[in-house]
Design an enzyme around this catalytic site. Structure first.
Site, PDB file in Angstrom:
ATOM      1  N   ASP A   1     139.119  76.675  48.263  1.00  0.00           N
ATOM      2  CA  ASP A   1     138.849  77.281  49.564  1.00  0.00           C
ATOM      3  C   ASP A   1     139.064  78.791  49.449  1.00  0.00           C
ATOM      4  O   ASP A   1     139.733  79.269  48.518  1.00  0.00           O
ATOM      5  CB  ASP A   1     139.795  76.680  50.614  1.00  0.00           C
ATOM      6  CG  ASP A   1     139.517  77.202  52.004  1.00  0.00           C
ATOM      7  OD1 ASP A   1     138.347  77.220  52.412  1.00  0.00           O
ATOM      8  OD2 ASP A   1     140.476  77.623  52.678  1.00  0.00           O
TER       9      ASP A   1
ATOM     10  N   ASP B   1     139.128  81.476  52.681  1.00  0.00           N
ATOM     11  CA  ASP B   1     139.927  82.027  53.777  1.00  0.00           C
ATOM     12  C   ASP B   1     141.310  81.377  53.796  1.00  0.00           C
ATOM     13  O   ASP B   1     141.429  80.157  53.851  1.00  0.00           O
ATOM     14  CB  ASP B   1     139.233  81.784  55.122  1.00  0.00           C
ATOM     15  CG  ASP B   1     137.939  82.567  55.266  1.00  0.00           C
ATOM     16  OD1 ASP B   1     138.001  83.802  55.204  1.00  0.00           O
ATOM     17  OD2 ASP B   1     136.873  81.944  55.422  1.00  0.00           O
TER      18      ASP B   1
END
Length: 265
Positions: A13, A15
């Protein structure tokens, strides 16, 4: 904890793991140097649908990290790939979203409509207006298939936590009484697409994320192991009483590198 030495493929991932907004998190450059020095393939798989892979390549370059566009998979791309499996080629699609959504749909051969369409795809849109919401509502109420790129209710930024795409999907569901089909995490679709791109399997692929309700739950649903970092939205206290758990927990990238190196000794 199981050993990190068995990890050959990593679905990462962005963010809350690599940065908050435009602010890089500690250990960013060192983490990619660490991965490149090992036989660990990776895909950066983000629920954020607003930007294109090229924009993410440029952002990482500004932060001192070189990646290829093929090492990035956004929920906008995942939604467009999913839609290509259920809609005829060239079908008109009404969108709420930014360049990431529009480019991904066009790359799959869809026509982006500004009016009536049998499909509605909704991703994060920082230019969201009443008119865009009204057109989406009218299309969905007329029977259009309703697809959400991701359900994230919030988004971590350098200014703090703000609303995410899930908040917009909730508004449209309230206005139409139609729940969206979610393609991004925690549904397994995007993880499955990333794993196929990597040529990996559930035994050698691991997800890395900061959100328990999307990144980690998505890994559970996809049948792969997960690394939970505390640098983003979810905190350690949220693990109490949770029906699923990550396989590893680290404070952030610096701690993850140290833990991984310790496993190799």
């Amino acid at each position: 904890m199981p050993s990190l030495s068995t990890v050959k493929n990593l679905i990462i991932d962005m963010d809350g793991v690599l940065w908050h907004g435009d602010a890089p998190l500690p250990g960013l450059k060192a983490f990619f140097e660490f991965l490149r020095a090992r036989p660990v393939r990776f895909v950066l798989a983000t629920n954020n649908a607003s930007q294109t892979p090229g924009q993410y390549v440029a952002k990482l370059a500004r932060l001192g990290v070189a990646v290829a566009a093929g090492e990035i998979l956004t929920s906008a791309q995942a939604a467009a790939i999913y839609l290509s499996g259920i809609a005829p080629q060239g079908a008109p699609v009404y969108t709420i979203g930014e360049a990431g959504v529009i480019e991904a749909l066009r790359a799959q051969g869809f026509a982006v409509s500004e009016d009536s369409a049998p499909y509605v795809v909704v991703g994060m849109d920082r230019g969201l207006t009443w008119e865009k919401l009204a057109r989406a509502t009218l299309n969905i109420r007329a029977g259009a298939v309703f697809i959400g790129t991701n359900p994230d209710a919030t988004l971590p930024t350098e200014r703090g936590i703000v609303h995410g795409n899930g908040a917009v999907l909730a508004l449209l569901q309230t206005a139409t009484d139609v729940p969206p089909t979610i393609v991004g995490k925690p549904e397994p679709i995007m993880y499955q697409q990333a794993m196929a791109r990597l040529g990996g399997s559930p035994t050698d692929t691991v997800a890395l994320g900061d959100r328990l309700e999307t990144d980690i739950l998505g890994a559970v649903r996809a049948g792969i192991r997960s690394i939970f970092v505390l640098s983003g939205i979810s905190k350690r206290e949220a693990l109490k009483g949770l029906s699923y758990q990550p396989d590893w927990i680290f404070d952030g990238l610096v701690d993850l590198i140290a833990g991984w190196q310790a496993n190799e000794k």
